[in-house]
Scaffold this active site. Structure first.
Site, short mmCIF file in Angstrom:
data_model
loop_
_atom_site.label_atom_id
_atom_site.label_comp_id
_atom_site.label_asym_id
_atom_site.label_seq_id
_atom_site.Cartn_x
_atom_site.Cartn_y
_atom_site.Cartn_z
NE ARG A 52 -1.22 -2.89 2.40
CZ ARG A 52 -0.63 -4.05 2.62
NH1 ARG A 52 -0.43 -4.89 1.61
NH2 ARG A 52 -0.20 -4.39 3.80
CB CYS A 86 -5.39 -3.76 7.03
SG CYS A 86 -4.27 -2.56 6.26
CG ASN A 87 -6.56 1.16 10.87
OD1 ASN A 87 -7.55 1.72 11.32
ND2 ASN A 87 -5.86 0.29 11.57
CE LYS A 167 2.89 -3.37 7.34
NZ LYS A 167 1.65 -4.10 7.07
CB CYS A 198 -1.29 1.11 11.97
SG CYS A 198 -0.29 -0.11 11.08
#
Lengths: 235, 235
Positions: A52, A86-87, A167, A198
């Site tokens: 993203r 997920c935002n 992550k 997040c």
């Protein structure tokens, strides 16, 4: 006691640890004396969704088609409604909604609802570049009459480094301290409430780490998901 | 480095904590510098599958149709092969295979393969009543020329109590000690290797708890799943 009757479709893998964390929180927050009392969730840990933040920088394809395909796959597998752990990917919410006929529960909407209940004037937002670039929280907060407070450009860069470290599985004490420092910077800028916007953030940051209130978008979505599915919240 | 290319469909919810544990072990065992290197898994946490042990006692419907429907849903959602994070439900493997056109990787087969590599004469099996009643491990071990050793009727009852306690979230020290005691009873009966033949067991029992070798059906399935999906195992 209610038995959960609606199957939840979860678009996940964004990243995988946040999806695991969401799943674990759903199980822990559900009142379920027997395993049959737990929600039926179908989780697409879709790690093949294009990055993203890279797309935001003009460096890669849109995640939209991949997210829409995930949603449709979940509906085909039997999901009665869709959530996304997920935002940032809520920037493609319209594409997702267009792909399915079942309802979609937005993490941004439920989080800002929970924040508005606290009636703050100014709220700090911890969120990744792409989430801020799409103004997901800023617009929703301003619509609710609340002033969003963001990190300085320098601190935002530190935040992004930290998110990519989480992550990749680095969720230890250093990551925890780094995230606490950034949340407290927002408090120093006048934030009465901090949004963990997040799903990687609550893996390392808890309400005890800061002075004011912490609203974890993950936890709010977990609770609304259980209720919407017809399950019982554990006290 | 290989990028995982096949999407895994996981029939889960049998129970939910074992499914969460399977998911976590897949993430931890995959070499994935970036989140895109992780497997794409679609997990059906299907808590609505009828109770397997109740069915075995003649007290409830067959889980077969529900498991077959899960498998088909996962295929529709995009799964390239199917695994099931539960041993007992492999009694309905034929129904599952008949419902889908993609391959099915059996936890019983891969576990007995891993056990056979150790060339033991006698192997202890920790598994629930329904799993033993269907002779899933006994038949597979005898076919491999290995003698299966089971708990006494009394100890098996203690084991069943323990499994239902783990399923309801009791995974603390008492559960750990109870499981260790049972595994050591099998060793005292001559077992050179213990099969943790229920995905709830490795939540509380590790190789350090016993004298001989422990083969966790969960861990073996995790490894074979990663390899079959085309991913890399973390060293």
């Amino acid at each position: 006691m209610a038995e959960a009757t609606r199957t939840v479709g979860v678009i996940g893998g964004l990243g995988p640890l946040a999806t695991l964390d969401f799943f674990e929180r759903v199980l822990k927050r559900t009142r379920a004396p027997r395993e049959q009392d737990h929600l039926r969730l179908i989780i697409d840990n879709n790690t093949k969704v294009p990055d993203r933040n890279a797309h935001m920088r003009g460096d890669g394809p849109s995640p939209g088609p991949s997210l829409a395909a995930s949603a449709l796959g979940l509906q085909k597998a039997g999901a009665d409604f869709i959530v996304m752990a997920c935002n940032t990917t809520h920037a493609w919410e319209a594409e997702i909604r267009a792909a399915v006929s079942v309802p979609f529960l937005s993490i941004i909407d439920v989080t800002v609802d929970a924040v508005a209940d606290l009636r703050p004037e100014a709220v700090g937002v911890l969120a990744v570049d792409a989430c801020l670039g799409h103004k997901l929280y800023q617009n929703a907060l301003e619509k609710a009459g609340i002033k969003p407070i963001l990190l300085s450009a320098d601190s935002q860069r530190s935040f992004m480094d930290l998110i990519y470290r989480i992550k990749s599985g680095d969720t230890g004490e250093v990551a925890r301290r780094g995230m606490t420092t950034l949340a407290r910077k927002l408090e120093a800028q006048g934030a009465e409430v901090i949004i963990a916007g997040c799903t990687e953030i609550p893996i390392v940051l808890t309400a005890d780490d800061i002075e004011g209130e912490l609203i974890s978008s993950t936890d709010v979505l977990v609770e609304r998901t259980i209720v919407f599915a017809g399950g019982d919240l554990k006290a």
